[in-house]
Each structure stands twice: as structure tokens, then as C-alpha cells.
Design a protein around this motif. Structure first.
Motif, PDB file in Angstrom:
ATOM      1  N   VAL A 217      52.177  63.629  16.629  1.00 51.59           N
ATOM      2  CA  VAL A 217      53.020  62.595  17.214  1.00 51.59           C
ATOM      3  C   VAL A 217      54.116  63.271  18.022  1.00 51.59           C
ATOM      4  O   VAL A 217      54.907  64.053  17.473  1.00 51.59           O
ATOM      5  CB  VAL A 217      53.639  61.681  16.141  1.00 51.59           C
ATOM      6  N   VAL A 218      54.143  62.992  19.324  1.00 48.11           N
ATOM      7  CA  VAL A 218      55.189  63.507  20.204  1.00 48.11           C
ATOM      8  C   VAL A 218      56.224  62.391  20.369  1.00 48.11           C
ATOM      9  O   VAL A 218      55.928  61.346  20.935  1.00 48.11           O
ATOM     10  CB  VAL A 218      54.628  63.923  21.576  1.00 48.11           C
ATOM     11  N   ARG A 219      57.427  62.625  19.876  1.00 46.74           N
ATOM     12  CA  ARG A 219      58.522  61.657  20.017  1.00 46.74           C
ATOM     13  C   ARG A 219      59.329  62.069  21.254  1.00 46.74           C
ATOM     14  O   ARG A 219      60.032  63.077  21.220  1.00 46.74           O
ATOM     15  CB  ARG A 219      59.404  61.641  18.778  1.00 46.74           C
ATOM     16  N   ARG A 220      59.169  61.304  22.312  1.00 49.44           N
ATOM     17  CA  ARG A 220      59.764  61.669  23.598  1.00 49.44           C
ATOM     18  C   ARG A 220      60.873  60.700  23.970  1.00 49.44           C
ATOM     19  O   ARG A 220      60.739  59.483  23.771  1.00 49.44           O
ATOM     20  CB  ARG A 220      58.700  61.642  24.692  1.00 49.44           C
ATOM     21  N   THR A 221      61.960  61.243  24.533  1.00 55.22           N
ATOM     22  CA  THR A 221      63.037  60.395  25.044  1.00 55.22           C
ATOM     23  C   THR A 221      63.469  60.899  26.411  1.00 55.22           C
ATOM     24  O   THR A 221      63.858  62.062  26.559  1.00 55.22           O
ATOM     25  CB  THR A 221      64.256  60.390  24.094  1.00 55.22           C
ATOM     26  N   TYR A 222      63.374  60.019  27.408  1.00 56.08           N
ATOM     27  CA  TYR A 222      63.888  60.305  28.749  1.00 56.08           C
ATOM     28  C   TYR A 222      65.357  59.907  28.809  1.00 56.08           C
ATOM     29  O   TYR A 222      65.753  58.851  28.291  1.00 56.08           O
ATOM     30  CB  TYR A 222      63.128  59.506  29.802  1.00 56.08           C
ATOM     31  N   ARG A 223      66.158  60.733  29.506  1.00 52.96           N
ATOM     32  CA  ARG A 223      67.584  60.433  29.643  1.00 52.96           C
ATOM     33  C   ARG A 223      68.035  60.624  31.082  1.00 52.96           C
ATOM     34  O   ARG A 223      67.520  61.502  31.799  1.00 52.96           O
ATOM     35  CB  ARG A 223      68.420  61.339  28.739  1.00 52.96           C
ATOM     36  N   ALA A 232      59.441  57.054  23.366  1.00 49.35           N
ATOM     37  CA  ALA A 232      58.037  56.735  23.098  1.00 49.35           C
ATOM     38  C   ALA A 232      57.507  57.619  21.984  1.00 49.35           C
ATOM     39  O   ALA A 232      57.982  58.741  21.770  1.00 49.35           O
ATOM     40  CB  ALA A 232      57.194  56.932  24.358  1.00 49.35           C
ATOM     41  N   ASP A 233      56.511  57.100  21.274  1.00 48.33           N
ATOM     42  CA  ASP A 233      55.718  57.876  20.326  1.00 48.33           C
ATOM     43  C   ASP A 233      54.319  58.029  20.921  1.00 48.33           C
ATOM     44  O   ASP A 233      53.608  57.040  21.099  1.00 48.33           O
ATOM     45  CB  ASP A 233      55.622  57.172  18.977  1.00 48.33           C
TER      46      ASP A 233
END
Length: 250
Positions: A217-223, A232-233
Motif C-alpha cells: 500500500v502506497v500512501r501518497r499525498t500531493y502538496r 490516496a492509497d
């Protein structure tokens, strides 16, 4: 049992695992029955059953209704390449998750308005219950489901704008960075965390395999600066794919 000695069911599982690894029990071969294991190793039915459960939990064997338990074929893992938020030519949601431009794929998506759960709210820097746009994706390479993901965007940023629905409107399917730029939100950094866990039942139905088989599971956050604009997961079946990172050196 002496200190440090393995329980009997693990010793049996170790031997069967070795037979699978060295080809004595090749793919699609029926695993010895519970009675056969009991006789071959001199163990109880309970030990034989627990040994089979270990192999099934590890994804080495699978049950077939009315037929028995069989050795699974082990695919050669392929690579899903991550390279941050920048892409060369293609800004699609698929390319956002698979940066290797030699790999072509398609995606399906469904969006709905919802409320941020506490964990998602923390990642987005908003309050639990605040409105978000939730989009669920399935990414395919050919006909194979290679990844699935769930994305959340705070509606205080995208609400009442042309990019509120990621897969509709003038920038449908253009990915987070380009969509946000269209409303003057400049994404300049991304953070990702990777964890391994058993697949949930819903994920296994989409990706193939069985509940409990391992996924990444890649927990990604754009800022945009310090402002989270999307999180997103991304779920990847660990027995078929590995995740590789190509990152610039600064």
C-alpha cells in the motif's frame, strides 16, 4: 518442547514449503491430503491442518472448491515505477502511478462526494467530517488488474471548480498536478509511505487472489507548499509486482 524448538506444524510447513521451492511439488500439483501429511510426518490431524493453513496464508497454495488444495503458480514479479509527481509527456492517472512510459495501461474510475474519515482528514489537514471528493480507480495492464486506489481531495479546494470531478470536465483524466494547476494551485511536492499488509476482501475481488494475500500500500499525498491537495492509497498485489523508485539527486 525444548526452548527455541519450532512447533510441529511449522516444521511440517517448512518441509512442504521447501518441496514447493525446489519443484518436488510443482505448480498446479495437489498438496498432500491431511491424512497423507498425518501419516508421512507422524503428526495429528490438528498439526496437519495448521501446516496447510500456514502455506495458504503465505499464498503458496490455494483451495479449489470440491477438489482440494493445490500449489499456486508463482509469477515473475514485474515492476511498478514511482518517480514523484513529474512525468515527461503523459499526465494521466495511470502514468501518475506507473512512471515507466514503456508500460501502457487503462483505468476505470468512479467518484462520489463524501465526508473525511479521521485518518484521511489528518492526512489532508482538514477536520473529520469535512466534505471530500472520493474517487476509486482500477488500473489495468492489458486485461489484468494491476493496481487499485482510492483518492480523496478536499472540496474546500476543488468544490465549485471545473476540476471538482477528477474524471469529468475539461481536464478529465489529466492527473492531480495538471488539474490543480488549472485552478492556480501549484503542486510542488509529494510524500509517499509504503507498507505491507494482507489484502482486504474487496481488494482481492478487484485484483485477483484471496483475502489475506500480501499487498503493498502506497500512501501518497500531493502538496502545494505545505497545503495537502490530494491523498490516496494505491494498492499493489505483492506477489505479482514490486515497487521501484526513480528519484532525482539534488
Amino acid at each position: 518442547m525444548a526452548f527455541g524448538e519450532q512447533p510441529a506444524y511449522l516444521r511440517v510447513a517448512d518441509d512442504l514449503r521447501q518441496q514447493i521451492a525446489d519443484g518436488t511439488l510443482p505448480p498446479h500439483t495437489r498438496l498432500p491430503s491431511q491424512a497423507s501429511i498425518r501419516a508421512a510426518y507422524g503428526v495429528s490431524d490438528t498439526v496437519a491442518l495448521e501446516a496447510r493453513k500456514v502455506l495458504m496464508a503465505e499464498g503458496l497454495v490455494e483451495g479449489r472448491s470440491g477438489s482440494g488444495t493445490y500449489v499456486r503458480e508463482r509469477p515473475v514479479p514485474r515492476t511498478i515505477t514511482r518517480s514523484g509527481y513529474r512525468t515527461l509527456n503523459d499526465c494521466s492517472p495511470f502514468r501518475q502511478e506507473q512512471a515507466d512510459e514503456r508500460v501502457r495501461g487503462t483505468w476505470e474510475a468512479q467518484s462520489e462526494r463524501g465526508e473525511a474519515a479521521p485518518g484521511i482528514a489528518e492526512r489532508l489537514g482538514i477536520e473529520a467530517g469535512d466534505p471530500v471528493m472520493c474517487t476509486r480507480y482500477v488500473f489495468r495492464i492489458g486485461t489484468e488488474a494491476a493496481m487499485c486506489s482510492t483518492s480523496w481531495e478536499p472540496l474546500r479546494i476543488t468544490g465549485r471548480t471545473p476540476v471538482m470531478l477528477p474524471e469529468q470536465g475539461p481536464l478529465a483524466g489529466r492527473g492531480v498536478v495538471e488539474r490543480m494547476a488549472a485552478i492556480d494551485v501549484i503542486v510542488d511536492n509529494v510524500a509517499e509511505e509504503v507498507e505491507a499488509r494482507p489484502a482486504l476482501a474487496a481488494e482481492a475481488r478487484v485484483l485477483g487472489g484471496l483475502p489475506g494475500h500480501p499487498v503493498l500500500v502506497v500512501r501518497r499525498t500531493y502538496r502545494a507548499g505545505c497545503l495537502p491537495v490530494e491523498t490516496a492509497d494505491v494498492v499493489v498485489p505483492a506477489d505479482r509486482f514490486r515497487v521501484a523508485y526513480h528519484l532525482p539527486v539534488r
